[in-house]
Design a protein around this motif. Structure first.
Motif, PDB file in Angstrom:
ATOM      1  N   LEU A  55       4.548   6.309  -5.790  1.00 37.76           N
ATOM      2  CA  LEU A  55       5.064   5.013  -5.333  1.00 37.76           C
ATOM      3  C   LEU A  55       5.853   5.180  -4.041  1.00 37.76           C
ATOM      4  CD1 LEU A  55       6.228   3.288  -8.629  1.00 37.76           C
ATOM      5  CD2 LEU A  55       4.437   2.529  -7.098  1.00 37.76           C
ATOM      6  N   LEU A  56       6.643   6.246  -3.970  1.00 36.50           N
ATOM      7  CA  LEU A  56       7.417   6.494  -2.759  1.00 36.50           C
ATOM      8  C   LEU A  56       6.480   6.726  -1.574  1.00 36.50           C
ATOM      9  CD1 LEU A  56      10.121   7.049  -1.347  1.00 36.50           C
ATOM     10  CD2 LEU A  56       9.871   9.441  -2.033  1.00 36.50           C
ATOM     11  N   ALA A  57       5.455   7.523  -1.788  1.00 36.26           N
ATOM     12  CA  ALA A  57       4.487   7.764  -0.709  1.00 36.26           C
ATOM     13  C   ALA A  57       3.795   6.461  -0.313  1.00 36.26           C
ATOM     14  CB  ALA A  57       3.465   8.808  -1.145  1.00 36.26           C
ATOM     15  N   SER A  58       3.452   5.653  -1.310  1.00 33.48           N
ATOM     16  CA  SER A  58       2.793   4.372  -1.027  1.00 33.48           C
ATOM     17  C   SER A  58       3.720   3.466  -0.217  1.00 33.48           C
ATOM     18  CB  SER A  58       2.409   3.697  -2.350  1.00 33.48           C
ATOM     19  OG  SER A  58       1.977   2.383  -2.135  1.00 33.48           O
ATOM     20  N   TYR A  59       4.993   3.389  -0.632  1.00 32.94           N
ATOM     21  CA  TYR A  59       5.939   2.556   0.102  1.00 32.94           C
ATOM     22  C   TYR A  59       6.185   3.095   1.504  1.00 32.94           C
ATOM     23  CZ  TYR A  59       6.938  -0.194  -4.052  1.00 32.94           C
ATOM     24  OH  TYR A  59       6.839  -1.025  -5.128  1.00 32.94           O
ATOM     25  N   GLU A  60       6.204   4.399   1.653  1.00 38.94           N
ATOM     26  CA  GLU A  60       6.379   4.972   2.993  1.00 38.94           C
ATOM     27  C   GLU A  60       5.186   4.636   3.879  1.00 38.94           C
ATOM     28  OE1 GLU A  60       7.091   9.099   2.247  1.00 38.94           O
ATOM     29  OE2 GLU A  60       9.244   8.796   1.917  1.00 38.94           O
ATOM     30  N   ARG A  61       3.958   4.703   3.294  1.00 35.00           N
ATOM     31  CA  ARG A  61       2.775   4.323   4.069  1.00 35.00           C
ATOM     32  C   ARG A  61       2.846   2.845   4.438  1.00 35.00           C
ATOM     33  NH1 ARG A  61       0.136   7.436   0.252  1.00 35.00           N
ATOM     34  NH2 ARG A  61      -0.509   5.578  -0.892  1.00 35.00           N
ATOM     35  N   LYS A  62       3.218   2.018   3.468  1.00 34.92           N
ATOM     36  CA  LYS A  62       3.310   0.584   3.751  1.00 34.92           C
ATOM     37  C   LYS A  62       4.369   0.318   4.814  1.00 34.92           C
ATOM     38  CE  LYS A  62       1.650  -1.149  -0.675  1.00 34.92           C
ATOM     39  NZ  LYS A  62       2.005  -1.866  -1.901  1.00 34.92           N
ATOM     40  N   GLN A  63       5.505   1.021   4.724  1.00 34.15           N
ATOM     41  CA  GLN A  63       6.550   0.836   5.724  1.00 34.15           C
ATOM     42  C   GLN A  63       6.038   1.239   7.099  1.00 34.15           C
ATOM     43  OE1 GLN A  63       9.807   3.524   5.611  1.00 34.15           O
ATOM     44  NE2 GLN A  63      11.114   2.253   6.879  1.00 34.15           N
ATOM     45  N   LYS A  64       5.300   2.344   7.167  1.00 35.66           N
ATOM     46  CA  LYS A  64       4.749   2.804   8.440  1.00 35.66           C
ATOM     47  C   LYS A  64       3.749   1.771   8.972  1.00 35.66           C
ATOM     48  CE  LYS A  64       4.235   7.180   8.723  1.00 35.66           C
ATOM     49  NZ  LYS A  64       3.752   8.547   8.571  1.00 35.66           N
ATOM     50  N   ASP A  65       2.907   1.228   8.070  1.00 35.00           N
ATOM     51  CA  ASP A  65       1.939   0.204   8.481  1.00 35.00           C
ATOM     52  C   ASP A  65       2.651  -1.036   8.990  1.00 35.00           C
ATOM     53  OD1 ASP A  65      -0.095   1.897   7.765  1.00 35.00           O
ATOM     54  OD2 ASP A  65      -0.520   0.907   5.841  1.00 35.00           O
ATOM     55  N   VAL A  66       3.696  -1.456   8.260  1.00 34.13           N
ATOM     56  CA  VAL A  66       4.456  -2.642   8.666  1.00 34.13           C
ATOM     57  C   VAL A  66       5.142  -2.388  10.006  1.00 34.13           C
ATOM     58  CG1 VAL A  66       6.487  -4.035   8.068  1.00 34.13           C
ATOM     59  CG2 VAL A  66       4.760  -3.579   6.346  1.00 34.13           C
ATOM     60  N   GLN A  67       5.676  -1.172  10.195  1.00 36.16           N
ATOM     61  CA  GLN A  67       6.322  -0.841  11.463  1.00 36.16           C
ATOM     62  C   GLN A  67       5.310  -0.872  12.603  1.00 36.16           C
ATOM     63  OE1 GLN A  67       9.595  -0.442  11.970  1.00 36.16           O
ATOM     64  NE2 GLN A  67       9.137  -0.353  14.138  1.00 36.16           N
ATOM     65  N   ASN A  68       4.119  -0.323  12.349  1.00 33.04           N
ATOM     66  CA  ASN A  68       3.067  -0.354  13.378  1.00 33.04           C
ATOM     67  C   ASN A  68       2.669  -1.788  13.698  1.00 33.04           C
ATOM     68  OD1 ASN A  68       3.025   2.416  13.566  1.00 33.04           O
ATOM     69  ND2 ASN A  68       1.329   2.671  12.141  1.00 33.04           N
TER      70      ASN A  68
END
Length: 187
Positions: free
Chosen positions: A83-96
């Motif tokens: 879940l942490l990895a998923s949220y980090e990916r989502k955060q990175k996607d949202v930041q991009n």
């Protein structure tokens, strides 16, 4: 349970009987023997009621429960990490995506500024052109007014001069010639 109580009741008076010293070892008067005998009876009762098996079973259940808890904790840890990895990916996607939106907004703002600048220049050019046309029109009106005024003054002066120098018959002939000339130029 009743058997255990009965055995304990029988074993209690034995140490009191073994109070004498200097007696042979296998005698109820020897305290060491009585203690050994009580201990063996106690162990026998425990074995008879399968207490060690029950204790081992309880310990096995507890060990299995601990293993299950550890397995569940590992599974929860792995799930939390995923879940942490998923949220980090989502955060990175949202930041991009936010960076792309900001970049697009900057480009739009720059394009809108350029367009506004061009529109302002076009508006200024139209106003300048309109002002030039108004100035030209005003100049033409002024020239026309001056010319008309000059013509009116010249006509008035000519009338005064002619009226003083020319007599009535000659005046009529000049007027007729002027009417013919104007009529020829207008038609």
């Amino acid at each position: 349970m009743h058997r255990l109580t009965l055995t304990a009741a029988l074993a209690l008076p034995m140490p009191a009987l073994a109070a004498a010293e200097g007696t042979p070892f296998i005698s109820l008067n020897n305290t060491d023997f009585v203690v050994l005998l009580g201990f063996l009876i106690f162990i026998g009762v425990l074995v008879y009621y399968r207490v060690p098996t029950m204790l081992v079973g309880l310990l096995d259940k507890r060990a299995q429960g601990i293993r299950d808890d550890l397995a569940e904790a590992r599974a929860l840890r792995e799930e939390a990490q995923s879940l942490l990895a998923s949220y980090e990916r989502k955060q990175k996607d949202v930041q991009n995506q936010a960076d792309r939106i900001v970049a697009a907004a900057k480009e739009d703002a720059k394009a809108n500024a350029e367009k506004a600048k061009k529109d302002l220049e076009a508006t200024l050019e139209r106003r300048i052109q309109g002002a030039k046309e108004q100035i030209a029109s005003a100049e033409e009106d002024a020239v026309r007014n001056v010319r008309n005024r000059a013509v009116a003054v010249a006509i008035s002066a000519a009338r005064d001069v002619l009226s003083q120098k020319i007599d009535g018959a000659k005046q009529d002939a000049l007027i007729d010639d002027a009417i013919k000339t104007v009529d020829a130029k207008l038609h």
